[in-house]
Motif scaffolding. Sequence first.
Motif: not given
Length: 263
Positions: A99-121
């Motif tokens: 699993k990948i945990s995102v924290d500070s970068m997700a606040v700065r760039n929320p789309q990293i959550i969507r991109e990660g979920s699309i790429a890896f589930g």
Amino acid sequence: MLTKRLIACFDIVKGRVTKAVNFLNNIDVGSAEDMAETLYDSQIDEIIFYDINASADKRDIDIEAVKKTAAKVFIPFAVGGGIKNIDDMYRALKAGAEKISVDSMAVRNPQIIREGSIAFGSQCIVLSTQALRSYRTPSSYEVYIDGARVATGLDVIEWIKKGEDLGAGEICLNSIDRDGTMEGYDLHLMELAERAVRIPLIASGGAGKPEHVKDLFLHTQVQGAIISSMLYSPRALQNYSVREIKEYLAAHDVHIRPFEERQ
């Protein structure tokens, strides 16, 4: 009924596990790979590995430490800190993370959550959030980033709802106020969170004795409990084994994966 999970969270500094109180004054505890092996043998259910200074230092995650730690465990292993994009996620997964945990970068760039979920589930993406009590937000909890050093002005509950909408499969919610205090979880915070999202929740910050974990699991719908201070904090009045905690919880009707005798 979902089985509740006991989770060790490694706050990593230079490949070493540390423990702090309210994110301050980290004390060295031991080698990440050695502690991972010990806890795996002790039947911990999951391990989370945070390179806690990576975001603040604006550097990549310590991928060599990830590899060495991942090689010692065969249970769910989440990794975070310094994850800036899909390529960073891929490298962490290739190094052994599940699993990948995102924290500070997700606040700065929320789309990293969507991109990660699309790429890896979505099951691969954990939104880790550091929460501090604050009069500035509607829920009275504010999101902090960069190792709990920087206030964002974001309301914690609104932020985790957005994280779920963007595709996060799990939320790890850490109370900065309770972190390392061993005074019990912030149950009010977790109750607010469970009413706001439908995805699994992990509670972090405050566990000091088995009763705290029991109260969390019996009074909220939280699925996972971080119990690091109980296991190996040098500041604790008493450290417990995974077996002791699991047997206590089972005796109090918590649906936990049982400790198994091994040959």
